[in-house]
Scaffold this motif. Structure first.
Motif, short mmCIF file in Angstrom:
data_model
loop_
_atom_site.label_atom_id
_atom_site.label_comp_id
_atom_site.label_asym_id
_atom_site.label_seq_id
_atom_site.Cartn_x
_atom_site.Cartn_y
_atom_site.Cartn_z
N ASP A 40 -1.52 -11.36 -6.29
CA ASP A 40 -1.75 -9.97 -5.93
C ASP A 40 -2.93 -9.96 -4.97
OD1 ASP A 40 -1.43 -7.26 -5.84
OD2 ASP A 40 -2.03 -6.88 -7.92
N TYR A 41 -3.22 -8.81 -4.42
CA TYR A 41 -4.28 -8.71 -3.42
C TYR A 41 -5.25 -7.59 -3.78
CZ TYR A 41 -0.71 -11.22 -0.84
OH TYR A 41 0.24 -12.13 -0.47
N ALA A 42 -6.54 -7.87 -3.62
CA ALA A 42 -7.56 -6.83 -3.69
C ALA A 42 -7.82 -6.41 -2.25
CB ALA A 42 -8.83 -7.36 -4.33
N THR A 43 -7.88 -5.11 -2.01
CA THR A 43 -8.05 -4.62 -0.65
C THR A 43 -9.24 -3.67 -0.56
OG1 THR A 43 -6.59 -2.73 -0.99
CG2 THR A 43 -5.57 -4.76 -0.18
N THR A 44 -9.62 -3.36 0.68
CA THR A 44 -10.64 -2.35 0.89
C THR A 44 -10.13 -1.01 0.37
OG1 THR A 44 -9.79 -1.99 3.11
CG2 THR A 44 -11.66 -3.49 2.90
N ASN A 45 -11.00 -0.04 0.25
CA ASN A 45 -10.63 1.27 -0.30
C ASN A 45 -9.44 1.89 0.42
OD1 ASN A 45 -12.56 1.18 -2.27
ND2 ASN A 45 -14.05 2.36 -1.11
N ASP A 46 -9.33 1.68 1.71
CA ASP A 46 -8.20 2.26 2.44
C ASP A 46 -6.96 1.37 2.38
OD1 ASP A 46 -8.81 0.19 4.17
OD2 ASP A 46 -9.23 1.47 5.89
#
Length: 93
Positions: A40-46
């Motif tokens: 899975d991926y953690a992303t910036t708030n946007d």
């Protein structure tokens, strides 16, 4: 592209991912055979920039690998692989 080419590239990409993950964890890639995971991926708030890869372990993490969470819900965060610029953006865009 042909189906054979697509299958070949899928295999190549999976092997590349596995080698990268093992390298980030400091383990032999063969250890991942006994410790399956989903990525899975953690992303910036946007949601635009991938900031970490999250390895969600099916059962448990390999010995010596730091994992967070509780039994049955363990994950490990590693730096994303930016060698392929397509990984810089999440699949949601």
């Amino acid at each position: 592209m042909s189906r054979a080419y697509d299958d070949h590239m899928e295999t190549v990409n999976a092997e590349r991912e596995r080698a990268y993950v093992a390298g980030q964890l400091g383990i032999d890639p063969d250890m991942l055979d006994e410790h399956p995971y989903t990525l899975d991926y953690a992303t910036t708030n946007d949601g635009g920039i991938v900031t970490a890869w999250l390895l969600n372990w099916d059962d448990d993490a390999p010995e010596g690998v730091n994992a967070e969470g509780n039994s049955g819900s363990l994950w490990t965060s590693i730096a994303p692989d930016y060698s392929d610029d397509s990984d810089r953006q999440s699949d949601d865009e």
